[in-house]
Design a protein around this motif. Structure first.
Motif, PDB file in Angstrom:
ATOM      1  N   GLU A  17      88.533  26.521  18.014  1.00 57.53           N
ATOM      2  CA  GLU A  17      88.293  27.288  19.397  1.00 57.53           C
ATOM      3  C   GLU A  17      89.116  26.902  20.287  1.00 57.53           C
ATOM      4  O   GLU A  17      89.922  27.891  21.208  1.00 57.53           O
ATOM      5  N   GLU A  69      92.383  29.179  19.678  1.00 58.47           N
ATOM      6  CA  GLU A  69      92.113  30.581  20.021  1.00 58.47           C
ATOM      7  C   GLU A  69      91.859  30.525  21.623  1.00 58.47           C
ATOM      8  O   GLU A  69      92.361  31.799  22.188  1.00 58.47           O
ATOM      9  N   MET A  70      91.397  29.757  22.276  1.00 61.29           N
ATOM     10  CA  MET A  70      91.214  29.822  23.802  1.00 61.29           C
ATOM     11  C   MET A  70      92.689  29.907  24.448  1.00 61.29           C
ATOM     12  O   MET A  70      92.930  30.351  25.344  1.00 61.29           O
ATOM     13  N   ASN A  71      93.557  29.177  23.664  1.00 60.26           N
ATOM     14  CA  ASN A  71      94.975  29.131  24.145  1.00 60.26           C
ATOM     15  C   ASN A  71      95.992  30.149  23.421  1.00 60.26           C
ATOM     16  O   ASN A  71      97.108  29.884  23.469  1.00 60.26           O
TER      17      ASN A  71
END
Length: 200
Positions: free
Chosen positions: A45, A48-50
């Protein structure tokens, strides 16, 4: 955040291509699958957030947690791991670590093991593999060398050299020819060769 901080360091060192890999649970490990599921999911996660593209490396995590590896490429296209962020739910559990949170409740911490460069020796090896003698100027042990054109310019060369830090800079007063001196210091990768003479 840890990822961006590491990325900035690598870019300052001259590495432009950074790759990411998540090393997943090894066969021999501590902790139950619930903790490992939680830790691996959190690392994915975070990537994916970055907006980071990453590959998965099954079985290559540490015995206490998965890790996000930050890899750079040398001039031959070989990949080297420099940094790592390991997410560890296991050791706090095994050591019985606790703290009191803002709500005055007992809580178990999570350990983030973070290394930007790994060992200094390994990092220097990777830099040399990547840049050879053309390492970035601020890392080069010799920043500049002052070379007089002839004996007549020797005093002026000493005056110029006196303005520099003696540890990081050199003066070449040898009896070699000007061409030979310049070749010598170029071959050593010295970034600044200062030739001084009556007209220079």
């Amino acid at each position: 955040n840890y990822i961006n901080m590491s990325k900035k360091v690598y870019e300052e060192l001259g590495f432009r291509k950074i790759q990411y890999a998540i090393a997943l649970r090894p066969e021999k490990r501590f902790g139950d699958d619930v903790l490992w599921d939680k830790a691996e999911k959190a690392l994915k996660e975070a990537c994916e957030m970055n907006s980071l593209d990453y590959k998965e490396l099954p079985g290559e995590g540490a015995f206490y947690g998965p890790k996000l590896e930050l890899q750079v490429e040398d001039k031959l296209g070989r990949s080297w791991q420099l940094g790592v962020i390991q997410l560890d739910y296991v050791l706090p559990e095994r050591f019985g670590l606790e703290y009191i949170n803002a709500n005055n409740e007992v809580e178990r911490p999570i350990i983030l093991h973070h290394a930007v460069l790994g060992s200094l020796e390994r990092m220097i090896g990777i830099l040399l593999e990547s840049f050879g003698k053309e390492i970035p100027e601020y890392l080069h042990p010799i920043k500049s060398v002052v070379i007089p054109v002839s004996e007549k310019s020797s005093d002026y060369a000493k005056l110029v050299y006196s303005k520099f830090n003696k540890i990081e800079n050199k003066i070449d007063n040898s009896d070699d020819s000007l061409g030979k001196k310049i070749r010598k210091w170029k071959n050593l990768g010295v970034p600044n060769i200062i030739v001084v003479g009556e007209d220079e």
